[in-house]
Design a protein around this motif. Structure first.
Motif, PDB file in Angstrom:
ATOM      1  N   LEU A 262       0.865  -1.174   0.000  1.00  0.00           N
ATOM      2  CA  LEU A 262       0.000   0.000   0.000  1.00  0.00           C
ATOM      3  C   LEU A 262       0.903   1.226   0.000  1.00  0.00           C
ATOM      4  O   LEU A 262       1.857   1.300   0.780  1.00  0.00           O
ATOM      5  N   THR A 263       0.629   2.180  -0.852  1.00  0.00           N
ATOM      6  CA  THR A 263       1.580   3.276  -1.065  1.00  0.00           C
ATOM      7  C   THR A 263       1.144   4.601  -0.452  1.00  0.00           C
ATOM      8  O   THR A 263       1.880   5.588  -0.563  1.00  0.00           O
ATOM      9  N   ASP A 264      -0.017   4.644   0.185  1.00  0.00           N
ATOM     10  CA  ASP A 264      -0.451   5.903   0.782  1.00  0.00           C
ATOM     11  C   ASP A 264       0.304   6.175   2.079  1.00  0.00           C
ATOM     12  O   ASP A 264       0.940   5.294   2.658  1.00  0.00           O
ATOM     13  N   ARG A 265       0.223   7.392   2.547  1.00  0.00           N
ATOM     14  CA  ARG A 265       0.976   7.823   3.719  1.00  0.00           C
ATOM     15  C   ARG A 265       0.620   7.028   4.971  1.00  0.00           C
ATOM     16  O   ARG A 265       1.488   6.709   5.784  1.00  0.00           O
ATOM     17  N   ASN A 266      -0.655   6.700   5.128  1.00  0.00           N
ATOM     18  CA  ASN A 266      -1.094   5.991   6.331  1.00  0.00           C
ATOM     19  C   ASN A 266      -0.553   4.574   6.412  1.00  0.00           C
ATOM     20  O   ASN A 266      -0.655   3.931   7.463  1.00  0.00           O
ATOM     21  N   ASN A 267       0.015   4.086   5.323  1.00  0.00           N
ATOM     22  CA  ASN A 267       0.537   2.721   5.286  1.00  0.00           C
ATOM     23  C   ASN A 267       2.026   2.668   4.963  1.00  0.00           C
ATOM     24  O   ASN A 267       2.528   1.654   4.492  1.00  0.00           O
ATOM     25  N   THR A 268       2.729   3.766   5.252  1.00  0.00           N
ATOM     26  CA  THR A 268       4.164   3.834   4.975  1.00  0.00           C
ATOM     27  C   THR A 268       4.892   4.376   6.200  1.00  0.00           C
ATOM     28  O   THR A 268       4.548   5.439   6.720  1.00  0.00           O
ATOM     29  N   ALA A 269       5.904   3.625   6.654  1.00  0.00           N
ATOM     30  CA  ALA A 269       6.683   3.996   7.841  1.00  0.00           C
ATOM     31  C   ALA A 269       8.163   3.918   7.534  1.00  0.00           C
ATOM     32  O   ALA A 269       8.595   3.180   6.637  1.00  0.00           O
ATOM     33  N   ILE A 270       8.952   4.666   8.303  1.00  0.00           N
ATOM     34  CA  ILE A 270      10.408   4.614   8.183  1.00  0.00           C
ATOM     35  C   ILE A 270      11.019   4.778   9.564  1.00  0.00           C
ATOM     36  O   ILE A 270      10.524   5.560  10.393  1.00  0.00           O
ATOM     37  N   ALA A 271      12.080   4.025   9.837  1.00  0.00           N
ATOM     38  CA  ALA A 271      12.810   4.141  11.102  1.00  0.00           C
ATOM     39  C   ALA A 271      14.227   3.653  10.885  1.00  0.00           C
ATOM     40  O   ALA A 271      14.515   2.927   9.921  1.00  0.00           O
ATOM     41  N   GLY A 272      15.128   4.034  11.784  1.00  0.00           N
ATOM     42  CA  GLY A 272      16.501   3.577  11.667  1.00  0.00           C
ATOM     43  C   GLY A 272      17.258   3.792  12.952  1.00  0.00           C
ATOM     44  O   GLY A 272      16.842   4.553  13.830  1.00  0.00           O
ATOM     45  N   LEU A 273      18.401   3.113  13.062  1.00  0.00           N
ATOM     46  CA  LEU A 273      19.248   3.235  14.239  1.00  0.00           C
ATOM     47  C   LEU A 273      20.518   3.994  13.892  1.00  0.00           C
ATOM     48  O   LEU A 273      21.068   3.854  12.802  1.00  0.00           O
ATOM     49  N   SER A 274      20.961   4.848  14.799  1.00  0.00           N
ATOM     50  CA  SER A 274      22.211   5.596  14.657  1.00  0.00           C
ATOM     51  C   SER A 274      22.253   6.302  13.304  1.00  0.00           C
ATOM     52  O   SER A 274      21.390   7.134  13.017  1.00  0.00           O
ATOM     53  N   MET A 275      23.210   5.995  12.419  1.00  0.00           N
ATOM     54  CA  MET A 275      23.229   6.619  11.099  1.00  0.00           C
ATOM     55  C   MET A 275      21.890   6.459  10.401  1.00  0.00           C
ATOM     56  O   MET A 275      21.414   7.376   9.713  1.00  0.00           O
ATOM     57  N   GLY A 276      21.250   5.288  10.575  1.00  0.00           N
ATOM     58  CA  GLY A 276      19.949   5.047   9.952  1.00  0.00           C
ATOM     59  C   GLY A 276      18.857   5.919  10.520  1.00  0.00           C
ATOM     60  O   GLY A 276      17.880   6.237   9.826  1.00  0.00           O
ATOM     61  N   GLY A 277      18.974   6.324  11.798  1.00  0.00           N
ATOM     62  CA  GLY A 277      18.009   7.268  12.360  1.00  0.00           C
ATOM     63  C   GLY A 277      18.127   8.627  11.717  1.00  0.00           C
ATOM     64  O   GLY A 277      17.128   9.293  11.413  1.00  0.00           O
ATOM     65  N   ASN A 278      19.378   9.063  11.488  1.00  0.00           N
ATOM     66  CA  ASN A 278      19.598  10.299  10.749  1.00  0.00           C
ATOM     67  C   ASN A 278      19.045  10.179   9.335  1.00  0.00           C
ATOM     68  O   ASN A 278      18.366  11.087   8.834  1.00  0.00           O
ATOM     69  N   HIS A 279      19.286   9.029   8.673  1.00  0.00           N
ATOM     70  CA  HIS A 279      18.733   8.808   7.333  1.00  0.00           C
ATOM     71  C   HIS A 279      17.220   8.867   7.339  1.00  0.00           C
ATOM     72  O   HIS A 279      16.597   9.399   6.397  1.00  0.00           O
ATOM     73  N   ALA A 280      16.593   8.297   8.377  1.00  0.00           N
ATOM     74  CA  ALA A 280      15.128   8.310   8.451  1.00  0.00           C
ATOM     75  C   ALA A 280      14.606   9.746   8.475  1.00  0.00           C
ATOM     76  O   ALA A 280      13.575  10.061   7.856  1.00  0.00           O
ATOM     77  N   LEU A 281      15.310  10.622   9.185  1.00  0.00           N
ATOM     78  CA  LEU A 281      14.900  12.034   9.222  1.00  0.00           C
ATOM     79  C   LEU A 281      15.188  12.722   7.889  1.00  0.00           C
ATOM     80  O   LEU A 281      14.371  13.521   7.407  1.00  0.00           O
ATOM     81  N   GLN A 282      16.325  12.418   7.273  1.00  0.00           N
ATOM     82  CA  GLN A 282      16.700  13.067   6.017  1.00  0.00           C
ATOM     83  C   GLN A 282      15.804  12.636   4.860  1.00  0.00           C
ATOM     84  O   GLN A 282      15.615  13.391   3.894  1.00  0.00           O
ATOM     85  N   VAL A 283      15.257  11.426   4.948  1.00  0.00           N
ATOM     86  CA  VAL A 283      14.286  10.968   3.951  1.00  0.00           C
ATOM     87  C   VAL A 283      12.885  11.399   4.339  1.00  0.00           C
ATOM     88  O   VAL A 283      12.122  11.936   3.521  1.00  0.00           O
ATOM     89  N   GLY A 284      12.523  11.150   5.603  1.00  0.00           N
ATOM     90  CA  GLY A 284      11.139  11.301   6.025  1.00  0.00           C
ATOM     91  C   GLY A 284      10.631  12.726   6.073  1.00  0.00           C
ATOM     92  O   GLY A 284       9.510  13.005   5.633  1.00  0.00           O
ATOM     93  N   VAL A 285      11.436  13.639   6.591  1.00  0.00           N
ATOM     94  CA  VAL A 285      10.953  15.015   6.758  1.00  0.00           C
ATOM     95  C   VAL A 285      10.784  15.729   5.411  1.00  0.00           C
ATOM     96  O   VAL A 285       9.725  16.318   5.143  1.00  0.00           O
ATOM     97  N   PRO A 286      11.768  15.703   4.512  1.00  0.00           N
ATOM     98  CA  PRO A 286      11.555  16.360   3.214  1.00  0.00           C
ATOM     99  C   PRO A 286      10.449  15.702   2.383  1.00  0.00           C
ATOM    100  O   PRO A 286       9.914  16.345   1.469  1.00  0.00           O
ATOM    101  N   ASN A 287      10.134  14.449   2.669  1.00  0.00           N
ATOM    102  CA  ASN A 287       9.073  13.732   1.946  1.00  0.00           C
ATOM    103  C   ASN A 287       7.933  13.361   2.899  1.00  0.00           C
ATOM    104  O   ASN A 287       7.370  12.276   2.827  1.00  0.00           O
ATOM    105  N   LEU A 288       7.591  14.302   3.766  1.00  0.00           N
ATOM    106  CA  LEU A 288       6.649  14.001   4.844  1.00  0.00           C
ATOM    107  C   LEU A 288       5.272  13.614   4.332  1.00  0.00           C
ATOM    108  O   LEU A 288       4.524  12.901   5.013  1.00  0.00           O
ATOM    109  N   SER A 289       4.921  14.028   3.147  1.00  0.00           N
ATOM    110  CA  SER A 289       3.616  13.667   2.594  1.00  0.00           C
ATOM    111  C   SER A 289       3.525  12.169   2.292  1.00  0.00           C
ATOM    112  O   SER A 289       2.433  11.648   2.061  1.00  0.00           O
ATOM    113  N   ARG A 290       4.648  11.470   2.323  1.00  0.00           N
ATOM    114  CA  ARG A 290       4.674  10.038   2.002  1.00  0.00           C
ATOM    115  C   ARG A 290       4.781   9.143   3.222  1.00  0.00           C
ATOM    116  O   ARG A 290       4.636   7.918   3.106  1.00  0.00           O
ATOM    117  N   PHE A 291       5.061   9.717   4.403  1.00  0.00           N
ATOM    118  CA  PHE A 291       5.304   8.908   5.596  1.00  0.00           C
ATOM    119  C   PHE A 291       4.384   9.328   6.730  1.00  0.00           C
ATOM    120  O   PHE A 291       4.338  10.498   7.108  1.00  0.00           O
TER     121      PHE A 291
END
Length: 423
Positions: A262-291
């Motif tokens: 499912l590709t809508d925002r309500n069915n898409t999540a992102i998370a990460g640890l350490s460097m991956g947590g930073n990546h989650a923010l760098q992907v998730g916030v600029p593309n917030l309409s998708r997460f």
């Protein structure tokens, strides 16, 4: 007793002894008649959760064990040599969970030759031991999903890359569509890490079987864009930008094309640890309409708060003493330029002002969850990142757990975060 009967008795006794379980046994002598090679078990997890590690190195002068997450062990511990040339150490009791380890034999690092279980990191391979007793990460008699190592071509990076994908139990037997959770690893890890030492597949299996989490597809991409990248260079602007481009341009489209997600925002999540947590923010916030869900484990905006002592990017190489020019010795090649630094908090806020101050986008973010251990060296970065988002009207949740920057915590965080998704 006649000779024939006596021979049978001796043969039977020998067979019973050979079949008896033991940590040590002797292999038959070789064709050349040399001494038999000791047979042994390693690692051996004992009933009281102690672990015995062994390695055969009869000519070695010193053997040490490295297993950073094992409590009380530190970075290395000395093994004791037996008369048969097998070195041994027993540690613990150890808390239930999975642990990476390796041996150092006279200065040479090696994995355990007696164990087939491994976990990949960014630059090397570790042996892996699992201590049973975890309610949420043990292998249980429940329906199990599948984990696939998937190769795809990255147009952003012009090369082939790999990711791991978990599909929930029953995925192959139906035509249902599932929510998708992108789970990112740390700077010292690879796309294999969440499914090996992280036990992500088993954690999801157990949560889904207990009806604590919704069945979901979990995508674990490679966070490094080149071999040999490691912190702090891994968080520099170029490396992070490369990852984001690959993720948005190639990883997500590949998953949406090849898996029933499912590709809508309500069915898409992102998370990460350490460097991956930073990546989650760098992907998730600029593309917030998708997460609709963002999780940050033991992390934050890495490099954004240099006043806290964290590195902003790759430090410049130490300068070597200058030498007088010589006709016999050509001048040294110029040093490679330092990697571009990660943006400061103020620079990052300015770059993403439109998203940070968009009230409608913030309303659709159902879960914004941070967790870091009280002994974690990134705790101050996590807290500063949480305050930055609060300043812009977000409502992040911050959990300060016990422990430090270890897989012991990251497995716990996944077990706690996954049930929050897609409810």
């Amino acid at each position: 007793m006649n000779r024939r009967l006596f021979a049978r008795v001796v043969l039977t006794a020998a067979m019973c002894a050979a079949m008896a379980p033991a940590a040590f046994a002797q292999a038959p002598a070789g064709r050349g008649g040399g001494a038999p090679t000791p047979q042994y078990v390693s690692p051996e997890v004992l009933g009281d959760r102690r672990i015995t590690f062994r390695i055969l190195a009869p000519q070695a002068q010193a053997v040490r064990l490295a297993a950073g997450d094992i409590q009380g062990l530190g970075q290395a511990a000395q093994l004791t040599k037996g008369e048969n040339g097998v070195w041994e150490i027993t540690v613990g009791p150890v808390d239930p969970g999975s642990y990476r380890y390796n041996f150092n034999v006279d200065g040479v690092t090696t994995i355990d030759p007696r164990s087939p279980f491994i976990s990949e990191s960014n630059n090397n391979v570790w042996s892996l031991v699992h201590v049973p007793g975890s309610e949420y990460s043990d292998t249980k008699n429940v329906p199990h999903g599948g984990v696939a190592a998937v190769t795809y071509y990255s147009t952003a990076l012009a090369g082939f890359r790999r990711m791991h994908v978990y599909t929930p139990p029953g995925y192959e037997r139906n035509n249902d569509k599932y929510p998708v959770f992108y789970l990112l690893h740390g700077a010292g890890d690879s796309d294999d890490s969440w499914t090996s030492v992280g036990r992500a597949g088993f954690i999801l299996d157990n949560l889904i079987a207990a009806k604590k989490a919704k069945p979901m597809i979990v995508v674990m991409p490679a966070g490094h864009t080149r071999r040999g990248a490691a912190a702090p260079g891994a968080i520099a602007r170029t490396a992070t930008d490369e990852f984001v481009k690959d993720f948005v341009a190639d990883v997500m489209p590949y998953v949406e094309k090849n898996y029933r997600v499912l590709t809508d925002r309500n069915n898409t999540a992102i998370a990460g640890l350490s460097m991956g947590g930073n990546h989650a923010l760098q992907v998730g916030v600029p593309n917030l309409s998708r997460f609709g869900y963002i999780g940050v484990y033991s992390s934050g905006l890495l490099g954004a708060f240099p006043q806290l002592g964290g590195r902003r990017g790759a430090p410049p190489a130490a300068a070597a003493p200058a030498a007088a020019p010589s006709a016999a010795a050509p001048a040294a090649a110029p040093a490679a330029p330092a990697a571009p630094q990660a943006p400061t908090a103020a620079e990052w806020e300015k770059e993403h002002t439109a998203t940070l101050d968009n009230a409608s986008l913030k309303k659709g973010l159902k879960v914004f969850w941070f967790a870091t251990g009280k002994d974690d060296f990134l705790l101050s970065t996590t807290n500063a990142t949480v305050e930055l988002f609060k300043k812009h009207g977000f409502n992040p949740v911050m959990k300060e757990s016990s422990g430090g920057h270890t897989w012991i915590n990251w497995r716990d965080y996944l077990n706690e975060f996954a049930p929050m998704l897609f409810q």
